[in-house]
Design a protein around this motif. Structure first.
Motif, PDB file in Angstrom:
ATOM      1  N   LEU A   1       0.877  -1.153   0.097  1.00 42.76           N
ATOM      2  CA  LEU A   1      -0.271   0.124  -0.046  1.00 42.76           C
ATOM      3  C   LEU A   1       0.825   1.173   0.086  1.00 42.76           C
ATOM      4  O   LEU A   1       0.595   2.456  -0.802  1.00 42.76           O
ATOM      5  N   PRO A   2       1.791   1.342   0.872  1.00 40.29           N
ATOM      6  CA  PRO A   2       2.727   2.602   0.725  1.00 40.29           C
ATOM      7  C   PRO A   2       3.473   3.213  -0.855  1.00 40.29           C
ATOM      8  O   PRO A   2       3.296   3.995  -1.048  1.00 40.29           O
TER       9      PRO A   2
ATOM     10  N   THR B   1      -2.865  15.293  -0.314  1.00 36.87           N
ATOM     11  CA  THR B   1      -1.973  14.278  -0.664  1.00 36.87           C
ATOM     12  C   THR B   1      -0.531  14.703  -0.504  1.00 36.87           C
ATOM     13  O   THR B   1       0.340  14.027   0.099  1.00 36.87           O
TER      14      THR B   1
ATOM     15  N   ARG C   1       0.772   4.301  -3.221  1.00 33.11           N
ATOM     16  CA  ARG C   1       0.260   5.547  -2.805  1.00 33.11           C
ATOM     17  C   ARG C   1       0.273   6.677  -4.105  1.00 33.11           C
ATOM     18  O   ARG C   1      -0.964   7.149  -4.338  1.00 33.11           O
TER      19      ARG C   1
ATOM     20  N   LEU D   1      -2.207   5.419  -6.513  1.00 36.91           N
ATOM     21  CA  LEU D   1      -3.421   5.298  -6.142  1.00 36.91           C
ATOM     22  C   LEU D   1      -3.989   6.684  -6.067  1.00 36.91           C
ATOM     23  O   LEU D   1      -5.225   7.133  -6.383  1.00 36.91           O
ATOM     24  N   THR D   2      -3.230   7.782  -5.767  1.00 32.58           N
ATOM     25  CA  THR D   2      -3.421   9.153  -6.076  1.00 32.58           C
ATOM     26  C   THR D   2      -4.172   9.696  -7.289  1.00 32.58           C
ATOM     27  O   THR D   2      -5.020  10.201  -7.415  1.00 32.58           O
TER      28      THR D   2
ATOM     29  N   GLU E   1       0.862  14.968   3.060  1.00 33.02           N
ATOM     30  CA  GLU E   1       1.104  13.488   3.590  1.00 33.02           C
ATOM     31  C   GLU E   1       2.454  13.090   3.263  1.00 33.02           C
ATOM     32  O   GLU E   1       3.424  12.457   4.030  1.00 33.02           O
ATOM     33  N   ASP E   2       2.495  13.351   1.659  1.00 40.67           N
ATOM     34  CA  ASP E   2       3.634  12.916   1.187  1.00 40.67           C
ATOM     35  C   ASP E   2       5.040  13.957   1.893  1.00 40.67           C
ATOM     36  O   ASP E   2       5.905  13.290   2.340  1.00 40.67           O
TER      37      ASP E   2
END
Lengths: 303, 430
Positions: A218-219, A297, A222, A225-226, A300-301
């Protein structure tokens, strides 16, 4: 003299080279966008020439917002059409991408076939897909009803597209089926870019499959997914075809969405200005979403 | 300084050249001129489905063979899209001769994108012009903008043998009798046969719109009316709720399958299939759809007037009109072609009903189509609803949506009627 001319030519060169592209962008994107804003403040029927339009100020917006159907259509667009279908596409998309990435498929030498099969729905034109699904879901002679009846699960056909308890889930099934391959292919590309060493390290640390999925897969997915979320949300929010061809907004106005309201306003009520106002509201909603989403997003990054 | 001006100037020149390249030629620009001895080329655009216009294509071929100086190319743009024609005509292009739904003529007349026909009608009169039906639909601001060409209406389509099995010898004459007969058929077959099938979808084009209006008109109710002082709602909430209850009863009693609530087209394959296998006894269709279904299925179908269909003004007179694009460079040649299309010669191969009272009575129609021919003289166009601030298409969408909302249990008839009336009032005020 010639040196000066040469320097000026060099300075101009970037502008001259980019001018055709800028003009095309202006003609194809900027002009329609600006005209849509202008139209939203005008009264114009599809039968009139643009020059015959009258200025009406904010009237188109006030009429659109006062329409009792607008709120329901906005909710349907945000919740059923966009949120539910995007979430389902992400869940099924990740699951299918993981399955297609599985070494077992390579071992059985069916990886290429499986990936081609996964792409098939995307190759079917939406109009054809909806027609086929309408036939499958038909309340009398539909394949699904006939199958359920032959299995003894139901006594009589279920009119999937005519009753409120089933109609949205039917539309969602069509959208997810047809649009899933995009999410699968992008996520699959993301999976392929994750180095095997990370899984090996996690395995050495004693991480089980589920932990590896949460902490490695998942990481790493990311960034992909974005993009998938942003693209699918915008494309689905503005989508007209699936609802229109499947239910036309019915039963009643139960599946009406903003795009179908826009179409009805433009071509049934002959009110292009009202339709432009709806389009502008849709654009504003998506612009706000895109800004907030990208900001969250990136934040968080950065962290 | 020169540089800063040169860049936008170049961009503007490029944009202008693109626009010029994209511009379209006016209709008939390259069509030559009959007076110069050159061949005039006309385009005739029609919107009926390709499988319904074989006879028309033959008629056009025949015209081209007989008139080498005026050659016509037949163009099909289906379904009907008057807005597309308007876009083209407003930008100086489009076909020379345009096929229009009767209800659309006023929309195309208002922006003056059609040729006014009064001068042509007086200088080169049309045979039987005084016998044309629905001319009020082709007249706008006291000017004639189109000529009614074909006529149609919805007739009751039924399986005679299925009705006979239920002990029904004659088709019902009134809407009340119709409901009784439909229930009798369904109960008599233990629910195996649906007494009445109709496309009851919420979508704007759903066919239930016609039956609902026929019911209302037959009971002297109109959705909107103009009493000379202005437009207003022509039906009370109770009356409208009664009409909704009437149609909802078909679903409540099981006479009409719930699956019909997802259908739009009167000739939907589901309706055609249930007519074929005898699980549907009665429905309604316009002539072209009836012929299409009749030719596709094995069962024998008959037509009869709709309930109340022989009462003047209880059914609609639909149809098509012909007009000339205001951009056409050959209006005289286009008019000559229109006169040919209006002639009996065209209707020898084109299986439509001409919009002429005289020709209608002389028609030698297939016995199965008797319902259309009997009803047509009593039908009236949608003129009652034209020119209102709310379009017929919007009324159609509103009615179909709200009736559908009641069928699907989202609301009751009173609330739906109230919503219809308040929506119409809001549009009329605007």
């Amino acid at each position: 003299m010639s040196a000066t001319t040469g320097r000026r030519g060099e300075r101009l060169q970037p502008y001259l080279l980019t001018t055709p592209a800028l003009v095309i962008v202006a003609l194809l994107f900027l002009f329609p966008s600006i005209y849509n804003v202008v139209l939203a403040f005008q009264s114009l029927s599809p039968f009139q020439a643009p020059g015959d339009a009258d200025w009406v100020g904010w009237r188109n917006f006030s009429r659109v917002i006062a329409d009792p159907q607008f709120g329901g259509a906005a909710f349907n667009t945000v919740f059923w059409l966009t949120l539910v279908t995007v979430v389902l596409r992400l869940i099924f998309g990740i699951a299918l991408a993981l399955a297609l990435h599985s070494p077992i498929l390579r071992r059985w030498k069916v990886r290429g076939l499986a990936r081609t099969m996964a792409l098939l729905p995307w190759m079917v034109p939406p109009v054809v897909a909806v027609a086929a699904w309408r036939w499958i879901l038909d309340g009398n002679s539909g394949v699904l009803n006939q199958t359920l009846e032959s299995l003894g699960l139901i006594d009589s056909g279920i009119p999937f597209l005519a009753q409120t308890s089933t109609v949205w889930w039917s539309v969602i099934a069509i959208i997810v089926w047809r649009e899933l391959p995009f999410a699968v292919m992008v996520l699959l590309a993301g999976l392929q870019s994750i180095p095997d060493e990370q899984y090996e390290a996690a395995s050495l640390d004693g991480a089980a499959r589920w932990r590896q999925f949460l902490s490695v897969t998942l990481p790493n997915l990311r960034p992909v997914l974005t993009v998938v979320v942003l693209v699918t949300v915008i494309a689905t929010f503005n989508n007209f075809v699936y609802v229109w061809l499947t239910t036309g907004g019915g039963p009643g106005a139960y599946t009406a969405v903003l795009a179908t309201e826009l179409y009805s306003t433009a071509f049934f009520a002959n009110n292009l200005g009202g339709a432009a106002a709806i389009g502008l509201i849709m654009t504003a909603i998506m612009a706000v979403f895109a800004v907030l989403y990208m900001r969250a997003t990136f934040k968080e990054d950065a962290q | 300084m020169k540089t800063s001006k040169a860049v936008p100037a170049a961009a503007t020149a490029f944009a202008v050249s693109l626009l010029v390249a994209c511009g379209s030629d006016p209709a008939g620009d390259d069509g030559g001129s009959a007076s110069n001895g050159e061949t005039v080329e006309l385009t005739f655009r029609q919107f009926d489905p390709a499988d319904q216009i074989q006879g028309l294509a033959e008629a056009v071929e025949s015209w081209n063979a007989d008139n080498p100086e005026i050659q016509v190319s037949l163009e099909t743009v289906s379904p009907n899209n008057p807005q597309q024609f308007a876009r083209e005509a407003n930008s100086g292009s489009g076909p020379d001769v345009i096929h229009m739904a009767l209800a659309d003529v006023a929309f195309l007349a208002e922006p003056r994108i059609l040729v006014p026909l009064d001068d042509l009608l007086s200088s080169d009169p049309l045979d039987g012009a005084d016998q044309l039906l629905a001319t009020d639909m082709t007249t706008f601001d006291d000017t004639t903008w189109g000529v009614p060409w074909t006529a149609d209406t919805m007739a009751l389509v039924y399986r005679e043998d299925v009705l006979a099995d239920a002990g029904v010898d004659e088709t019902p004459q009134t809407w009340e009798e119709f409901q009784q007969v439909a229930e009798q058929i369904t109960t008599g077959s233990d629910g195996e046969v649906s007494g009445f099938c109709f496309a009851a979808g919420a979508q704007q084009p759903a066919a239930q719109w016609f039956a609902i209006n026929y019911y209302l008109w037959n009971h002297d109710m109109f959705l909107i009316e103009n009493d000379g002082t202005g437009w207003q709602v022509g039906v009370t909430q109770d009356e409208l709720a009664g009409a909704i209850d009437y149609f909802n009863e078909f679903f409540e009693s099981g006479v009409t399958p719930t699956s019909m609530q997802a259908l739009t087209d009167y000739a939907d394959p589901a309706i055609a299939a249930s007519l074929d296998d005898g699980t549907c006894a009665m429905t309604y269709m316009p002539p072209a759809a009836f012929r299409s279904v009749r030719d596709q299925i094995d069962a024998e179908l008959m037509t009869a007037p709709m309930p109340g269909g022989l009462v003047d003004g209880s059914s609609h007179l639909g149809g098509r009109a012909l007009g000339i694009n205001a951009n056409s460079e050959h209006p005289d040649e286009a008019w000559a072609f229109i006169k040919y299309l209006m002639s009996a010669e065209t209707f020898e191969t084109y299986s439509q009903y001409p919009a002429s009272a005289q020709t209608l009575t002389e028609l030698d129609v297939d016995p199965t189509e008797v319902g259309f021919v009997e009803q047509l003289p009593h039908s009236v166009p949608f003129i009652k609803y034209t020119d209102a601030p709310i379009t017929i298409a919007s009324l159609q969408e509103l009615i179909n949506q709200q009736f559908s909302a009641v069928y699907s249990g989202q609301t009751d008839s009173d609330a739906a009627a109230e919503r219809i009336i308040s929506s119409i009032e809001r549009e009329l005020q605007d």
